[in-house]
Design an enzyme around this catalytic site. Structure first.
Site, PDB file in Angstrom:
ATOM      1  N   LYS A 194       0.953  -0.876  -0.009  1.00 49.39           N
ATOM      2  CA  LYS A 194      -0.063  -0.001   0.248  1.00 49.39           C
ATOM      3  C   LYS A 194       0.737   1.435   0.132  1.00 49.39           C
ATOM      4  O   LYS A 194       1.630   1.183   0.859  1.00 49.39           O
ATOM      5  CB  LYS A 194      -0.671  -0.096   1.347  1.00 49.39           C
ATOM      6  CG  LYS A 194      -1.614   1.169   1.483  1.00 49.39           C
ATOM      7  CD  LYS A 194      -2.167   1.020   2.283  1.00 49.39           C
ATOM      8  CE  LYS A 194      -3.835   2.090   3.649  1.00 49.39           C
ATOM      9  NZ  LYS A 194      -4.541   2.370   4.510  1.00 49.39           N
ATOM     10  N   ASP A 212       0.262   2.284   5.927  1.00 50.08           N
ATOM     11  CA  ASP A 212      -0.626   1.739   7.227  1.00 50.08           C
ATOM     12  C   ASP A 212      -1.281   0.488   6.938  1.00 50.08           C
ATOM     13  O   ASP A 212      -1.860   0.301   7.142  1.00 50.08           O
ATOM     14  CB  ASP A 212      -1.566   2.951   7.765  1.00 50.08           C
ATOM     15  CG  ASP A 212      -2.829   2.767   6.696  1.00 50.08           C
ATOM     16  OD1 ASP A 212      -2.307   3.198   5.627  1.00 50.08           O
ATOM     17  OD2 ASP A 212      -3.665   3.049   7.800  1.00 50.08           O
ATOM     18  N   CYS A 213      -0.145  -0.150   6.458  1.00 53.19           N
ATOM     19  CA  CYS A 213      -0.962  -1.716   6.282  1.00 53.19           C
ATOM     20  C   CYS A 213      -0.357  -3.129   7.592  1.00 53.19           C
ATOM     21  O   CYS A 213       1.074  -3.295   6.579  1.00 53.19           O
ATOM     22  CB  CYS A 213      -0.979  -2.736   4.928  1.00 53.19           C
ATOM     23  SG  CYS A 213      -0.983  -4.569   4.824  1.00 53.19           S
ATOM     24  N   TRP A 259      -6.937   5.284   9.749  1.00 54.18           N
ATOM     25  CA  TRP A 259      -8.569   4.770  11.100  1.00 54.18           C
ATOM     26  C   TRP A 259      -9.840   6.026  10.393  1.00 54.18           C
ATOM     27  O   TRP A 259     -10.143   5.507  11.466  1.00 54.18           O
ATOM     28  CB  TRP A 259      -7.571   4.728  11.570  1.00 54.18           C
ATOM     29  CG  TRP A 259      -7.328   3.584  12.681  1.00 54.18           C
ATOM     30  CD1 TRP A 259      -5.408   3.060  12.575  1.00 54.18           C
ATOM     31  CD2 TRP A 259      -7.638   1.964  12.582  1.00 54.18           C
ATOM     32  NE1 TRP A 259      -4.834   2.128  12.668  1.00 54.18           N
ATOM     33  CE2 TRP A 259      -6.207   1.046  12.711  1.00 54.18           C
ATOM     34  CE3 TRP A 259      -8.475   1.208  12.689  1.00 54.18           C
ATOM     35  CZ2 TRP A 259      -6.178  -0.297  12.433  1.00 54.18           C
ATOM     36  CZ3 TRP A 259      -8.855  -0.091  12.307  1.00 54.18           C
ATOM     37  CH2 TRP A 259      -7.968  -0.077  13.101  1.00 54.18           C
TER      38      TRP A 259
END
Length: 253
Positions: free
Chosen positions: A63, A74-75, A247
């Site tokens: 990603k 952010d994976c 998030w």
């Protein structure tokens, strides 16, 4: 040595109910190796042919950052794979993918449009569980195998903050008696799976809920500090602002 069954990831259920953790509630290391490889279509970008001695890098799709051009996104599942490659000293070539605007070449490799994705033995393999198991089989040294009894967990009874604290306290006690890592003195696959999730926990809950791991859980705090300060972790971690942005939609709707 403690014989209690550890629950290092069960507390994620508590975070789920705070809309902050769409992560598995179990840390699982399956010793079976499966390779549901995807047939490779005509290449739409430069490719590198693997050699038997791995003098050429492995290709990994990951990603892309939401906030900073040409940075890793952010994976935590992708970071788990990259940590495995780093700890095994395997060279790799990252291909960053904009998951909000997935290119055609990527969808041909991954019809579901998911990362991580790695090319092994001329096949593209999805799913961090499958990838890390395949890497362990193909490149067994240094070993990252975690005994199954040290890589399983249960779900907590509810999603309250107290349930989260209870799970963290159990894990803290386990580390006190068995640490500093899940498998004792050496880092294992379970740590490489758990570390990125704890990183997301720390940043996301800290930002959106002003929550942090209590200072009383000294062994857990030492564990996170040790994991987060490893060169391999620093090299493969997402930017904090990417974790926060990743998030945002889950928290704010």
């Amino acid at each position: 040595m403690s014989t209690a069954k550890i629950t290092p990831l069960a507390f994620c259920t508590s975070i789920k109910r705070l809309s902050l953790c769409p992560l598995p509630t179990r840390i699982h290391y399956d010793t079976r190796i499966t390779r549901p490889g995807i047939s490779q279509p005509a290449a739409r970008y430069p490719t590198v042919k693997m050699s038997s001695k791995l003098s050429d890098p492995l290709e990994v799709c990951a990603k892309q950052s939401l906030t900073t051009p040409n940075k890793l996104g952010d994976c935590p599942f992708t970071q788990r794979v990259l940590l495995t490659l780093e700890e095994k000293n395997l060279p790799y070539d990252l291909k960053l993918v904009d998951l909000k605007n997935k290119p055609e070449w990527f969808l041909e490799l991954s019809p579901e449009g998911k990362v991580p994705l790695i090319k092994l033995d001329e096949k593209w393999i999805p799913d961090s569980d499958v990838i890390t198991q395949a890497l362990e089989e193909k490149f067994p040294e240094p070993s990252l195998v975690t005994p199954p009894e040290k890589a399983s967990s249960k779900d907590p009874s509810d999603g309250t903050e107290q349930a989260l604290l209870s799970e963290l306290a159990v894990f803290n006690k386990y580390l006190e008696e068995n640490g500093p890592f899940l498998n004792g003195k050496e880092v294992s696959a379970a740590d490489l799976s758990l570390g990125p999730k704890l990183y997301h926990l720390e940043i996301a809950l800290g930002h959106y809920k002003k929550w942090s791991i209590p200072d009383s859980l000294t062994y857990l705090k030492s564990y996170t500090e040790t994991i987060f300060s490893k060169d391999s972790f620093i090299k493969t971690r997402a930017l904090p602002e990417d974790v926060i942005e990743g998030w945002r939609s889950k928290v704010e709707g």
